[in-house]
Design an enzyme around this catalytic site. Structure first.
Site, PDB file in Angstrom:
ATOM      1  CB  THR A  65      94.433  38.447  26.840  1.00  0.00           C
ATOM      2  OG1 THR A  65      94.586  39.837  26.560  1.00  0.00           O
ATOM      3  CG2 THR A  65      95.734  37.949  27.453  1.00  0.00           C
ATOM      4  CG  ASP A  66      94.328  42.074  22.681  1.00  0.00           C
ATOM      5  OD1 ASP A  66      94.438  42.104  23.922  1.00  0.00           O
ATOM      6  OD2 ASP A  66      93.767  42.979  22.026  1.00  0.00           O
ATOM      7  CD  GLU A  67      96.261  43.422  28.283  1.00  0.00           C
ATOM      8  OE1 GLU A  67      97.221  43.447  29.061  1.00  0.00           O
ATOM      9  OE2 GLU A  67      95.206  44.031  28.492  1.00  0.00           O
ATOM     10  CE1 TYR A  91      95.055  38.837  32.405  1.00  0.00           C
ATOM     11  CE2 TYR A  91      95.587  40.539  30.784  1.00  0.00           C
ATOM     12  CZ  TYR A  91      94.831  39.447  31.178  1.00  0.00           C
ATOM     13  OH  TYR A  91      93.852  38.954  30.343  1.00  0.00           O
ATOM     14  CE  LYS A  95      94.577  34.635  30.045  1.00  0.00           C
ATOM     15  NZ  LYS A  95      93.605  33.607  30.546  1.00  0.00           N
TER      16      LYS A  95
HETATM   17  O1  DAU Z   1      93.119  43.397  25.571  1.00  0.00           O
HETATM   18  C1  DAU Z   1      92.401  42.446  26.313  1.00  0.00           C
HETATM   19  C2  DAU Z   1      92.492  42.806  27.751  1.00  0.00           C
HETATM   20  O2  DAU Z   1      91.663  43.929  27.966  1.00  0.00           O
HETATM   21  C3  DAU Z   1      92.114  41.669  28.690  1.00  0.00           C
HETATM   22  O3  DAU Z   1      93.016  40.614  28.530  1.00  0.00           O
HETATM   23  C4  DAU Z   1      92.154  42.160  30.137  1.00  0.00           C
HETATM   24  O4  DAU Z   1      91.730  41.126  31.004  1.00  0.00           O
HETATM   25  C5  DAU Z   1      91.250  43.357  30.275  1.00  0.00           C
HETATM   26  O5  DAU Z   1      91.318  43.857  31.595  1.00  0.00           O
HETATM   27  C6  DAU Z   1      91.625  44.442  29.280  1.00  0.00           C
HETATM   28  O6  DAU Z   1      92.897  45.048  29.625  1.00  0.00           O
HETATM   29  P1  DAU Z   1      93.132  46.623  29.583  1.00  0.00           P
HETATM   30  O7  DAU Z   1      94.244  46.960  30.477  1.00  0.00           O
HETATM   31  O8  DAU Z   1      93.201  47.122  28.171  1.00  0.00           O
HETATM   32  O9  DAU Z   1      91.687  47.095  30.196  1.00  0.00           O
HETATM   33  P2  DAU Z   1      91.287  48.259  31.195  1.00  0.00           P
HETATM   34  O10 DAU Z   1      89.792  48.358  31.177  1.00  0.00           O
HETATM   35  O11 DAU Z   1      91.945  48.135  32.528  1.00  0.00           O
HETATM   36  O12 DAU Z   1      91.895  49.548  30.496  1.00  0.00           O
HETATM   37  C7  DAU Z   1      91.549  49.904  29.176  1.00  0.00           C
HETATM   38  C8  DAU Z   1      92.376  51.128  28.816  1.00  0.00           C
HETATM   39  O13 DAU Z   1      91.932  52.234  29.608  1.00  0.00           O
HETATM   40  C9  DAU Z   1      93.863  50.974  29.115  1.00  0.00           C
HETATM   41  O14 DAU Z   1      94.621  51.629  28.105  1.00  0.00           O
HETATM   42  C10 DAU Z   1      94.055  51.674  30.459  1.00  0.00           C
HETATM   43  C11 DAU Z   1      92.987  52.773  30.424  1.00  0.00           C
HETATM   44  N1  DAU Z   1      92.405  53.129  31.741  1.00  0.00           N
HETATM   45  C12 DAU Z   1      91.908  52.137  32.523  1.00  0.00           C
HETATM   46  C13 DAU Z   1      91.358  52.433  33.758  1.00  0.00           C
HETATM   47  C14 DAU Z   1      90.810  51.343  34.646  1.00  0.00           C
HETATM   48  C15 DAU Z   1      92.350  54.458  32.115  1.00  0.00           C
HETATM   49  O15 DAU Z   1      92.776  55.370  31.368  1.00  0.00           O
HETATM   50  N2  DAU Z   1      91.803  54.759  33.330  1.00  0.00           N
HETATM   51  C16 DAU Z   1      91.324  53.816  34.185  1.00  0.00           C
HETATM   52  O16 DAU Z   1      90.857  54.154  35.306  1.00  0.00           O
END
Ligand code: DAU
Length: 293
Positions: A65-67, A91, A95
């Site tokens: 991941t880029d994280e 997380y 990774k």
């Molecule tokens: O960057 C790659 C990564 O992207 C992967 O390595 C991870 O496995 C993947 O889960 C994803 O991580 P994020 O934390 O960026 O994804 P997430 O969909 O959880 O959240 C995307 C953005 O949206 C993040 O800034 C948090 C925000 N968010 C997320 C959720 C679930 C909200 O504002 N509200 C929410 O309910």
């Protein structure tokens, strides 16, 4: 391994949701660190059994991941393959640890490894704990759309089939021991993503119980340690392996929303039981920030 004699392992297996890692990091260490270590040890034993040519043709492709690179400021250059690691969540730390193990197994035991670091995926079959599918499901059910903080956190988004295509490309032609960043050249703030999903739903589901869907947006308590911005410099994979994403965000997000509208059976299956418990645990105490409404 000895029975099937695979020509490669493509290691996608991971605990991948940042919010879950904050509430329960143990599984992340076990699966992402311990799991990768276990696979590497199997490959090491397998390669030791093969003659030299056999192992030269084998590949262990580690999907990451880029994280692992941490968080960028608004004007910082995008993450490249040489950006220093600075993971900020359990997380991303798990990774990062697994990436380091893969690197070490290449250097120490000459395992024929490849590593890819990709940005945020979206598309069919994504579990609705992640931003885009969660927003689609909540909006259709007239539930609030919880945006963490001010909604200005930026991610780079790549359509899942483009990611798969990049993984296939690296597997076929990547240089052993190298890492490749994969991205969509598509940086967007979370609020913009959610508004786009809402507009598409207004168009495709005009009879939903709550229209316009964007009125369901609710700013809630931020994710602890929330990384502000990720951006991927994907020039290496383009230069060396001639890979570029095919999907634009506009076409990809339309396909994605349509897929969720057409696959209610799958949604029903994955949102039963433990999913409901997760949603309650994760969102019950986040509240609503009226000052941002
Ligand atoms: O960057 C790659 C990564 O992207 C992967 O390595 C991870 O496995 C993947 O889960 C994803 O991580 P994020 O934390 O960026 O994804 P997430 O969909 O959880 O959240 C995307 C953005 O949206 C993040 O800034 C948090 C925000 N968010 C997320 C959720 C679930 C909200 O504002 N509200 C929410 O309910």
């Amino acid at each position: 391994m000895r029975d099937y004699k695979p020509r490669a392992i493509v290691h996608f297996a991971a605990e991948s949701h940042v919010d879950r890692s904050i509430l329960g990091p143990d599984d992340f260490i076990r699966t992402n660190v311990g799991g990768t270590f276990a696979l590497l040890e199997e490959v090491r034993a397998y390669c030791a059994d093969l003659n030299e040519t056999g192992c030269t043709d084998f590949r262990f492709l580690h999907v990451s991941t880029d994280e692992v690179y941490g968080s960028l400021g608004p004007a910082d250059p995008a993450f490249s393959e040489t950006t220093a690691y600075a993971p900020n969540s359990p997380y991303s730390a798990s990774k990062a640890a697994s990436d380091h193990l893969v690197r070490a197994y290449h250097h120490t035991y000459q395992l024929p490894t490849l590593t890819t670091n990709c940005s945020n995926n979206y598309g069919p079959y994504q579990f609705p704990e992640k931003l885009i599918p969660l927003m689609i499901l909540n909006a259709r059910a007239a539930k609030t759309l919880p945006i963490y903080g001010d909604g200005k956190n930026v991610r780079d988004w790549v359509f899942v089939e483009d990611h798969c295509d990049a993984v296939r490309t690296v597997l076929a032609r990547g240089r052993v021991g190298e890492t490749y960043n994969i991205g969509g050249w598509n940086e967007k703030a979370n609020l913009e993503i959610v508004e786009t999903v809402c507009s598409l739903l207004d168009e495709l589901c005009p009879n939903d119980p709550f229209i316009p869907h964007r009125k369901l947006i609710s700013f809630v308590k931020d994710r602890p340690g929330h990384d502000r911005r990720y951006a991927i410099d994907a020039r290496k994979i383009e230069r060396e392996l001639q890979w570029r994403p095919r999907e634009t965000f506009e076409s990809g997000i339309r396909k994605t929303v349509s897929w969720y509208l057409e696959n209610e059976e799958w949604i029903k299956e994955v949102t039963s039981g433990s999913y409901r418990q997760w949603m309650e645990k994760q969102y019950a105490t986040r509240g609503h920030d009226a000052s941002r409404a």
